[in-house]
Design a protein around this motif. Structure first.
Motif, mmCIF file in Angstrom:
data_model
loop_
_atom_site.group_PDB
_atom_site.id
_atom_site.type_symbol
_atom_site.label_atom_id
_atom_site.label_comp_id
_atom_site.label_asym_id
_atom_site.label_seq_id
_atom_site.Cartn_x
_atom_site.Cartn_y
_atom_site.Cartn_z
ATOM 1 N N VAL A 135 1.004 -1.261 0.095
ATOM 2 C CA VAL A 135 0.063 0.318 0.041
ATOM 3 C C VAL A 135 0.883 0.852 0.063
ATOM 4 O O VAL A 135 0.238 2.799 -0.659
ATOM 5 C CB VAL A 135 -0.931 -0.365 1.400
ATOM 6 N N ARG A 136 1.580 0.878 0.291
ATOM 7 C CA ARG A 136 3.449 2.126 0.529
ATOM 8 C C ARG A 136 2.900 2.075 -0.503
ATOM 9 O O ARG A 136 3.316 3.504 -1.320
ATOM 10 C CB ARG A 136 4.941 1.470 1.409
ATOM 11 N N PRO A 147 -0.878 3.169 -3.275
ATOM 12 C CA PRO A 147 -2.145 3.299 -2.105
ATOM 13 C C PRO A 147 -3.567 3.159 -2.564
ATOM 14 O O PRO A 147 -4.126 3.124 -1.613
ATOM 15 C CB PRO A 147 -1.703 4.744 -1.902
ATOM 16 N N GLN A 163 -10.089 2.902 4.765
ATOM 17 C CA GLN A 163 -8.868 3.167 3.408
ATOM 18 C C GLN A 163 -9.426 1.994 2.138
ATOM 19 O O GLN A 163 -9.836 2.229 1.679
ATOM 20 C CB GLN A 163 -7.526 3.293 3.588
#
Length: 667
Positions: A60-61, A64, A92
């Motif tokens: 996810v870094r 995203p 999220q």
């Protein structure tokens, strides 16, 4: 031309090579990312969350927008009972996949898990009212309604309409009864609900309520077993509730051991850290407090560690530092230890202005008799020290606080009331002084200070008979009481008794200037002024004493018709006044003697200064009027006489002064 074509061809080749390199790079990167996703998913499916979690974080870094990775992170956080983190990741994921019903349910369940019931109700109210929530979602919504509801009627009506699973309905009915403080009824509903019938957070709440209800019913053993079951199911949160159970039933050893275990297993169990720190503070264990501190990661931890710093600073008698640390830890202001440290630090630094507010704050959060006694025990040495240091205003403030806090008689309460009595006397508030004295005498009819004060007030109010009763309640060995008795007897025209009392006062205290003056005037009035000299050796050798002796001799000479001798003694008295510190009483005597000895030009500015300081002083107005008249300032003298009569229309002296000025104006 050939050269240009050659260069163009070379450029095309270079660009082509670069494009191929970029494509190859992204292909390799994409393959690496796909491998990472595959590895993370594989670890997740095998239940190896320790390996999967950092892989998903990396995914996810870099991307995203990967909703599935956020979902997997939420699942792992939920399995670890890290519900705040799970809520964040589900939220999220839901933002990226808003139509996914499972994510909606998970988001709602996590709001319930962390107890954010207002957000849950606000977010899903419309869907609930339109019956668009699933059974699982409706259960969480109803739980929020009950937990956050301000009344019982609305959630009960909603629950009656819901046709969900029986065990879940029983849980909600139990929660409703528990919220209404009916633990016995709650226990009936909660007793037989199986673990599988509820979401895990609700099941933990079920155990917590069941344990509390059992404790309320007096079944401590069953309650303890329930809380231990909760601690096993949820080691962090349940373990803390188990510690609280031990605390409530007075098992201090088990309470401490459970807190130590929680903090050892998870130093970030902040609620346990705070309570363990308070235990260490009670033990005065500065080293153990220091060991609890870590580098803060957020605002909450900053406040927690500042609270611990305040404990350490207080134990090390760094009171100013303790106050500073407490200011940063305001979230703990509702805890008794916070307010106790603040109060004791303010007392140690003699911050009298803020002490009353801190005392009230402590008694608000901890209104127990023990806290009240702790307050009084800490105020006592401060009050006594302020009295010794003659800090009247500060002592009065603390005395008022002691009186407001005390709920029973004590030596400290008596001392405080005596301080308030003296303050009332000093400020000329006769009504307040009378009230203070009467309160003191109600508890102790023979209290010296109260009898002296009330006797003096009654004398001033021309009630000598009642005053005499006060003075005679005091032991015969008290010079002030003997002097008061003499004055009261004199007012009652009992001269023989008055003389005996004067003589006793001077025998008990030969240096008492008030007793000497009173008896000297008594003797002069009876043409026995020659007897005064026998009492002179007992007087102190001070300007005040020498001034008094000179004025008494002047009055004796005046009574014997020796005007020149009287003037000489008055000049001696005036010379002694010049040696005394500047004060309103001294200045009044100075002005009076200036006028009496014919020095009106010197008397005038002194009287004017006194009048500026106190414009409502009748005697100053009258005396200054006489001085102005003697200096030939008729109109100014008349103005002062008119001011005096406006101030006190019934005063015989003011009427006589005005009449003299009217006569002067006619000359």
């Amino acid at each position: 031309m050939k050269k240009i074509k050659y260069l163009l061809f070379a450029a095309i080749i270079a660009v082509s090579v670069l494009c191929i390199a970029v494509v190859v790079y992204f292909a390799v990167a994409g393959r690496a990312e796909a491998e990472r996703i595959a590895a993370a998913t594989d670890a997740f499916r095998k239940g190896n969350y320790t390996a999967a979690y950092p892989l998903f974080l990396e995914i996810v870094r870099k991307d995203p927008s990967n909703a599935e990775a956020y979902r997997m992170l939420g699942v792992i956080d939920e399995s670890r009972q890290n519900y705040p983190a799970a809520l964040q990741h589900y939220q999220q994921a839901r933002g990226l996949s808003p139509l996914d019903p499972e994510l909606k349910t998970k988001y709602l369940e996590m709001l319930a898990a962390i107890g954010d019931f207002p957000t849950l109700l606000n977010t899903f109210r419309a869907e609930f009212e339109q019956n668009k929530l699933s059974p699982a979602e409706t259960f969480c919504y109803l739980e929020a309604m009950i937990a956050a509801g301000k009344n019982e009627k609305e959630p009960r009506e909603a629950l009656d309409k819901w046709k969900g699973p029986a065990d879940q309905r029983a849980y909600l009915r139990g929660l409703l009864e528990f919220r209404a403080n009916r633990p016995a009824e709650a226990l009936k509903e909660l007793a037989k609900i199986p673990k599988t019938a509820l979401p895990f957070p609700a099941y933990c709440r079920l155990l917590a309520m069941r344990g509390a209800a059992l404790q309320a019913a007096g079944d401590t053993a069953a309650a303890g077993e329930t809380f231990r079951q909760l601690a096993k199911a949820s080691p962090e949160n349940g373990g803390f509730l188990l510690a609280q159970f031990y605390k409530r039933i007075g098992q201090d050893k088990e309470y401490r051991e459970q807190l130590v275990k929680l903090v050892k297993e998870n130093p970030q169990q902040l609620a346990a850290v705070v309570e363990l720190a308070e235990l260490y503070a009670a033990d005065k264990n500065v080293e153990a407090l220091a060991a609890l501190k870590h580098q803060p990661r957020n605002r909450t931890e900053v406040e927690i560690y500042s609270y611990i710093d305040a404990m350490r600073a207080f134990l090390e008698q760094r009171y100013a530092d303790a106050e500073k640390s407490l200011a940063v830890a305001a979230m703990f202001s509702g805890r008794p230890l916070y307010q106790a440290i603040r109060m004791m630090s303010l007392i140690a630094t003699k911050n009298v202005e803020q002490i009353p507010e801190s005392v009230n704050a402590l008694l608000k959060v901890s209104p127990s008799p023990e806290s009240r006694q702790q307050v009084l025990d800490n105020l006592q040495p401060l009050l006594l020290e302020l009295i010794r240091e003659k800090k009247v205003a500060e002592a009065t403030r603390i005395a008022e606080l002691v009186v407001s806090v005390s709920d029973r008689n004590s030596p400290l309460l008596t001392v405080s009331r005596e301080v308030l009595l003296q303050d009332a006397i000093a400020s000329g508030n006769a009504a307040k002084a009378t009230g203070c004295a009467e309160t003191l005498l109600k508890d102790n009819p023979r209290l010296v200070s109260a009898n002296l004060a009330l006797g003096s007030i009654l004398l001033a109010e021309r009630k000598p008979k009642e005053a005499l009763e006060c003075f005679r309640r005091i032991s015969a060995g008290n010079a002030a009481a003997a002097l008061g008795e003499a004055r009261a007897c004199l007012a009652l025209n009992r001269a023989d008794e008055a003389e005996k009392a004067f003589q006793l006062a001077l025998k008990l205290d030969p240096a008492n200037l008030d007793a000497f003056e009173g008896y000297a005037l008594f003797l002069i009035d009876r043409k026995r002024g020659g007897e005064i000299d026998r009492y002179l050796p007992g007087l102190p050798d001070t300007p005040a004493a020498r001034f008094l002796v000179a004025t008494v001799r002047a009055k004796r000479a005046d009574a014997n018709g020796k005007a020149d001798e009287a003037k000489r003694y008055n000049l001696e008295a005036l010379a002694e006044l010049e040696k005394m510190p500047d004060a309103p009483g001294v200045n009044y005597q100075r002005a009076y003697l200036y006028a009496l000895t014919g020095q009106d030009a010197k008397a005038e500015p002194v009287y004017e200064k006194l009048l500026l300081e106190n414009p409502r002083q009748l005697m100053v107005l009258l005396n200054l009027s006489e001085v102005k008249a003697a200096l030939g300032k008729k109109q100014e003298a008349m103005n002062l006489a008119e001011r005096a009569i406006r101030l006190d229309p019934n005063s015989p002296m003011a009427k006589q002064c005005l009449r003299r000025r009217q006569i002067d104006m006619q000359k």
